[in-house]
Motif scaffolding. Sequence first.
Motif, mmCIF file in Angstrom:
data_model
loop_
_atom_site.group_PDB
_atom_site.id
_atom_site.type_symbol
_atom_site.label_atom_id
_atom_site.label_comp_id
_atom_site.label_asym_id
_atom_site.label_seq_id
_atom_site.Cartn_x
_atom_site.Cartn_y
_atom_site.Cartn_z
ATOM 1 N N MET A 67 5.778 2.146 7.218
ATOM 2 C CA MET A 67 5.787 1.256 5.864
ATOM 3 C C MET A 67 6.590 1.691 4.856
ATOM 4 O O MET A 67 7.609 0.719 4.246
ATOM 5 C CB MET A 67 4.507 1.048 5.475
ATOM 6 N N ALA A 68 6.418 2.985 4.303
ATOM 7 C CA ALA A 68 7.501 3.381 3.339
ATOM 8 C C ALA A 68 8.984 3.562 3.732
ATOM 9 O O ALA A 68 9.854 3.154 2.744
ATOM 10 C CB ALA A 68 7.046 4.952 2.828
ATOM 11 N N HIS A 106 -0.365 0.796 -2.899
ATOM 12 C CA HIS A 106 -1.619 1.747 -2.981
ATOM 13 C C HIS A 106 -2.487 1.216 -1.916
ATOM 14 O O HIS A 106 -3.341 1.717 -1.715
ATOM 15 C CB HIS A 106 -2.080 1.683 -4.367
ATOM 16 N N LYS A 107 -2.516 -0.358 -1.610
ATOM 17 C CA LYS A 107 -3.206 -0.859 -0.618
ATOM 18 C C LYS A 107 -3.250 -0.471 0.530
ATOM 19 O O LYS A 107 -4.024 -0.412 1.339
ATOM 20 C CB LYS A 107 -3.531 -2.304 -0.844
ATOM 21 N N VAL A 108 -2.050 -0.129 0.927
ATOM 22 C CA VAL A 108 -1.445 0.524 2.236
ATOM 23 C C VAL A 108 -1.975 1.975 2.337
ATOM 24 O O VAL A 108 -2.669 2.391 3.273
ATOM 25 C CB VAL A 108 0.155 0.512 2.401
ATOM 26 N N LEU A 109 -1.732 2.712 1.295
ATOM 27 C CA LEU A 109 -2.590 4.023 1.214
ATOM 28 C C LEU A 109 -4.140 4.007 1.375
ATOM 29 O O LEU A 109 -4.652 4.689 2.136
ATOM 30 C CB LEU A 109 -2.269 4.688 0.017
ATOM 31 N N GLN A 110 -4.484 3.033 0.786
ATOM 32 C CA GLN A 110 -6.220 2.930 0.967
ATOM 33 C C GLN A 110 -6.654 2.556 2.359
ATOM 34 O O GLN A 110 -7.348 3.228 2.687
ATOM 35 C CB GLN A 110 -6.705 1.648 0.061
ATOM 36 N N ALA A 141 8.597 -9.215 9.789
ATOM 37 C CA ALA A 141 7.298 -9.373 8.936
ATOM 38 C C ALA A 141 7.848 -9.012 7.503
ATOM 39 O O ALA A 141 8.479 -8.152 7.227
ATOM 40 C CB ALA A 141 6.431 -8.471 9.335
ATOM 41 N N ALA A 142 7.047 -9.870 6.483
ATOM 42 C CA ALA A 142 7.324 -9.580 5.156
ATOM 43 C C ALA A 142 6.669 -8.386 4.503
ATOM 44 O O ALA A 142 5.397 -7.788 5.331
ATOM 45 C CB ALA A 142 6.610 -10.642 4.473
ATOM 46 N N ARG A 143 7.282 -7.340 3.922
ATOM 47 C CA ARG A 143 6.778 -6.041 3.593
ATOM 48 C C ARG A 143 5.717 -6.319 2.448
ATOM 49 O O ARG A 143 5.704 -7.446 1.891
ATOM 50 C CB ARG A 143 7.926 -5.186 3.071
ATOM 51 N N ILE A 144 4.775 -5.305 2.026
ATOM 52 C CA ILE A 144 3.795 -5.517 1.112
ATOM 53 C C ILE A 144 4.696 -5.379 -0.208
ATOM 54 O O ILE A 144 5.485 -4.741 -0.383
ATOM 55 C CB ILE A 144 2.743 -4.207 1.430
ATOM 56 N N TYR A 145 4.160 -6.196 -1.039
ATOM 57 C CA TYR A 145 4.792 -6.262 -2.279
ATOM 58 C C TYR A 145 4.687 -4.942 -3.074
ATOM 59 O O TYR A 145 3.554 -4.251 -2.995
ATOM 60 C CB TYR A 145 3.967 -7.128 -3.274
ATOM 61 N N PRO A 146 5.888 -4.291 -3.437
ATOM 62 C CA PRO A 146 5.790 -2.695 -3.829
ATOM 63 C C PRO A 146 4.719 -2.300 -4.720
ATOM 64 O O PRO A 146 4.099 -1.137 -4.731
ATOM 65 C CB PRO A 146 7.338 -2.588 -4.358
ATOM 66 N N LEU A 161 6.056 -2.921 14.904
ATOM 67 C CA LEU A 161 6.536 -4.014 15.589
ATOM 68 C C LEU A 161 6.692 -5.215 14.791
ATOM 69 O O LEU A 161 7.586 -5.749 14.761
ATOM 70 C CB LEU A 161 5.422 -4.258 16.959
ATOM 71 N N LEU A 162 5.831 -5.153 13.858
ATOM 72 C CA LEU A 162 5.718 -6.259 12.804
ATOM 73 C C LEU A 162 7.032 -6.123 12.095
ATOM 74 O O LEU A 162 7.535 -7.248 11.693
ATOM 75 C CB LEU A 162 4.489 -6.551 12.039
ATOM 76 N N LEU A 163 7.327 -5.043 11.556
ATOM 77 C CA LEU A 163 8.408 -4.803 10.541
ATOM 78 C C LEU A 163 9.746 -5.055 11.366
ATOM 79 O O LEU A 163 10.810 -5.244 10.775
ATOM 80 C CB LEU A 163 8.252 -3.515 9.913
#
Length: 487
Positions: A402-403, A386-390, A377-382, A371-373
């Motif tokens: 996300m990917a 790794h924080k997304v994976l955590q 919504a702004a994506r996580i800084y590439p 929904l956010l994307l």
Amino acid sequence: MTLSSRFSYFISFSNSGYGGLVLVDMLHFFIIVFHSVISILINALTTVVDFDLVDLVTEGFQDFMECLSPRQLSLKQLKEKFLQALQANDAQEVLQILHTGKLDIDTVLEVDDPSMVLASYKQGYWLPGYKLEKSWAMGIHVCVMYNAVETALVLLQKGAAINQMPNGKTPMHVACEVSNRDCVALLLAQGAKVNSLSLSGHTPLHYCITRDSVDCAKQLILKGARVNKASHNKEEDTPLHAAARFGIPELVALFLAHGASVDALNAYQETPLMTAVFWAFDSKQQIYSQDHHLVCRILLDHRADPNVKEDDHKTALHKAAWNCDHVLMQMLLEVGADARAMDINGCAPIQYLLKVTGVRPMAIPELCYQLLLNYSAARIYPPQFHKVLQSCCDFPKAVEIMANSYEHLKPTRKWRSAIPDDCYERHRGFYDSLFAVCTNTPRSLLHLTRCAIRASLRGFCGAGVPWLPLPSSMKTYLLLEPEGILY
């Protein structure tokens, strides 16, 4: 000045000729000495003797004093008899007790009240434990609490006070808290105040917080209760805030129909919408409340602003993301909630979502990220992927969404260490595809086409894609629907 020095001072002063004054000062001196000796004895007793023994002696002394006061004992027994008659709605017994003339109609009674129905205290007060088990109340309060309507009518006809609050609440506050509509009608007919404040600063409307109290609220409003009157305490909530917090759609609709401000702000700059969004998730039971969802729908239908910011700049969408509540997130995004809004610490809703993904077992996090994307919504800084994976290692669908929001991702050394070994084994097929795709080679042409279309829609995919003349399978692909593998 020590006791010996005080004594020497008084002796020298008496020799100076001021005899009358000396006698007064000497009397004062001996009172001080007596008080000091008694204090020392009490301290010694409490130090040496067991506290339970001291309590026992104290209770025994009180019983002894009662035995010495037959009149007080008789009055106590009469009060107990009066209280029992009130609780049993025995109007005849109440009348007989009042006709004796030994008990005033507004006598304050001590009533068992572990739920604090009768009591209201100012915020910040320290209260001993026993005060939370019992409350003070007059007869009319007891009648309202126990739904003794007939006895209440008798008391009011005999001139019982109607707006007194011996323990912080008037009878009207109590009637609303126990959702006693008959007593509310009776009190209103006798001229009870509808906007009076309890000791904690709440009006009777603030105590209408259940479905059963809707009729009480209707009666109060018809008699002039103010639906926008804020509580006089540190929260400064309106009745609409209270109804939103407890998730009562009927009350919310009633207040709005009678002019309640849909975007009223409390002391923390929170609107009723923010309140309802936050309390829609029960963190103890780990469940979502459909009643709170309906409250939010009603508020939004009455044009509640989803982008109002509270003191620390959070919006309703931040709170929905913190709860991982995809139902409310979609509701808010569809009416224009800003998916890029940042709080005072620079965190957008997607950062809030990352923090709680692993601790919301009843949530569907991939829907929240999707929904956010799809709503800009702004994506996580590439380099920080790794924080997304955590956060989402046990939710491969969320990682996939996300990917797929990037044209290409370049893995770093932190990627593999961010995924626990047991988690990697559970989702080996997906993670092998992730590491295979995120290499130095470009993604598939189909994926790049998806990214190009999404970029042309400038982040408004959620609203724009459904209107494109495309097959439904292509629309779901554009909206990042997860497939379980990356290619």
